[in-house]
Write a protein that holds these residues in place. Structure first.
Motif, short mmCIF file in Angstrom:
data_model
loop_
_atom_site.label_atom_id
_atom_site.label_comp_id
_atom_site.label_asym_id
_atom_site.label_seq_id
_atom_site.Cartn_x
_atom_site.Cartn_y
_atom_site.Cartn_z
N VAL A 37 -10.24 -7.88 2.06
CA VAL A 37 -10.42 -6.80 3.02
C VAL A 37 -11.23 -5.73 2.30
N THR A 38 -12.52 -5.65 2.63
CA THR A 38 -13.41 -4.77 1.87
C THR A 38 -13.61 -3.41 2.51
N ARG A 39 -13.39 -3.29 3.80
CA ARG A 39 -13.69 -2.04 4.51
C ARG A 39 -12.40 -1.28 4.84
N LEU A 40 -11.59 -0.99 3.84
CA LEU A 40 -10.36 -0.22 4.05
C LEU A 40 -10.64 1.22 3.65
N THR A 41 -10.51 2.13 4.60
CA THR A 41 -10.79 3.54 4.33
C THR A 41 -9.63 4.17 3.57
N GLU A 42 -9.91 5.34 2.99
CA GLU A 42 -8.88 6.06 2.23
C GLU A 42 -7.75 6.52 3.14
N ASP A 43 -8.07 6.93 4.37
CA ASP A 43 -7.04 7.35 5.32
C ASP A 43 -6.13 6.18 5.71
N ALA A 44 -6.73 5.00 5.90
CA ALA A 44 -5.93 3.83 6.25
C ALA A 44 -5.03 3.43 5.09
N ALA A 45 -5.54 3.54 3.86
CA ALA A 45 -4.71 3.22 2.69
C ALA A 45 -3.55 4.21 2.56
N LYS A 46 -3.81 5.49 2.85
CA LYS A 46 -2.73 6.49 2.80
C LYS A 46 -1.68 6.22 3.87
N ALA A 47 -2.11 5.74 5.04
CA ALA A 47 -1.16 5.45 6.11
C ALA A 47 -0.38 4.16 5.83
N LEU A 48 -1.02 3.19 5.18
CA LEU A 48 -0.35 1.92 4.92
C LEU A 48 0.62 1.97 3.74
N ALA A 49 0.39 2.86 2.78
CA ALA A 49 1.22 2.90 1.57
C ALA A 49 2.71 3.10 1.87
N PRO A 50 3.11 4.07 2.71
CA PRO A 50 4.55 4.20 2.99
C PRO A 50 5.12 3.00 3.74
N ASP A 51 4.34 2.39 4.63
CA ASP A 51 4.82 1.24 5.37
C ASP A 51 5.01 0.04 4.45
N VAL A 52 4.08 -0.16 3.53
CA VAL A 52 4.21 -1.25 2.56
C VAL A 52 5.46 -1.06 1.71
N GLU A 53 5.69 0.18 1.28
CA GLU A 53 6.87 0.46 0.47
C GLU A 53 8.16 0.22 1.25
N TYR A 54 8.17 0.62 2.52
CA TYR A 54 9.35 0.42 3.37
C TYR A 54 9.67 -1.06 3.53
N ARG A 55 8.63 -1.87 3.84
CA ARG A 55 8.83 -3.31 4.02
C ARG A 55 9.28 -3.97 2.72
N LEU A 56 8.72 -3.54 1.61
CA LEU A 56 9.11 -4.09 0.32
C LEU A 56 10.56 -3.76 -0.01
N ARG A 57 10.98 -2.54 0.30
CA ARG A 57 12.39 -2.16 0.07
C ARG A 57 13.33 -2.98 0.95
N GLU A 58 12.93 -3.24 2.20
CA GLU A 58 13.76 -4.06 3.09
C GLU A 58 13.96 -5.46 2.52
N ILE A 59 12.88 -6.08 2.05
CA ILE A 59 12.97 -7.44 1.50
C ILE A 59 13.84 -7.45 0.25
N ILE A 60 13.68 -6.45 -0.61
CA ILE A 60 14.48 -6.40 -1.84
C ILE A 60 15.95 -6.19 -1.51
N GLN A 61 16.26 -5.34 -0.53
CA GLN A 61 17.66 -5.12 -0.15
C GLN A 61 18.28 -6.40 0.42
N ASP A 62 17.53 -7.14 1.24
CA ASP A 62 18.04 -8.41 1.76
C ASP A 62 18.22 -9.43 0.65
N ALA A 63 17.30 -9.45 -0.32
CA ALA A 63 17.42 -10.38 -1.44
C ALA A 63 18.65 -10.04 -2.29
N LEU A 64 18.93 -8.77 -2.45
CA LEU A 64 20.13 -8.37 -3.18
C LEU A 64 21.40 -8.80 -2.44
#
Length: 144
Positions: free
Chosen positions: A18-45
């Motif tokens: 994915v080459t055309r990711l803007t800085e604003d899109a990356a800032k918006a995606l960062a919290p969502d990625v972290e939230y999904r990652l935390r969900e998966i880790i909590q379920d794995a625990l």
């Protein structure tokens, strides 16, 4: 405090072409990625706790991902060796596992797996109109 930065999101996006990711899109995606990652880790625990283990395994992560209908990890199931992570150039916080190159000839000339046994079904009547027929499948019943 967020540990997934927009720079890390851009690096991950570049790794999947994915080459055309803007800085604003990356800032918006960062919290969502972290939230999904935390969900998966909590379920794995939860999976690890249910198995009465204190050590989280890749199978726990796979089960948590399968629970959320995500594609499971590949290549880490039966391996007890720790993965050797390599730092991505230009990104001090991004690490990845280098995949081994397997020649196509090695895959095509590998022996085929053993074919499964054929299943057969042999139906027969146990009783017809209250009378047991005399066939090989029906053993004679002796009444006392």
């Amino acid at each position: 405090m967020s540990f997934i930065t927009p720079a890390a999101v851009k690096a991950i996006a570049l790794s999947v072409d994915v080459t055309r990711l803007t800085e604003d899109a990356a800032k918006a995606l960062a919290p969502d990625v972290e939230y999904r990652l935390r969900e998966i880790i909590q379920d794995a625990l939860k999976f690890a706790r249910h198995c009465k283990r204190t050590k989280l395994t890749t199978q726990d992560i796979n089960n948590a991902m399968r629970l959320r209908n995500l594609e499971p990890l590949h290549g880490f199931l039966g391996n007890n060796d720790p993965a050797k992570f390599v730092r991505a150039t230009g990104h001090p916080d991004v690490y990845f596992v280098r995949d081994a190159m397997v020649p196509l000839e090695q895959i095509t000339y590998a022996p085929l797996p053993k074919a499964p046994n054929h299943t057969t079904v042999m139906p027969h009547w146990l009783f017809i109109d209250g009378v047991q027929p005399q066939t090989e499948e029906n053993a004679a019943v002796e009444r006392p």
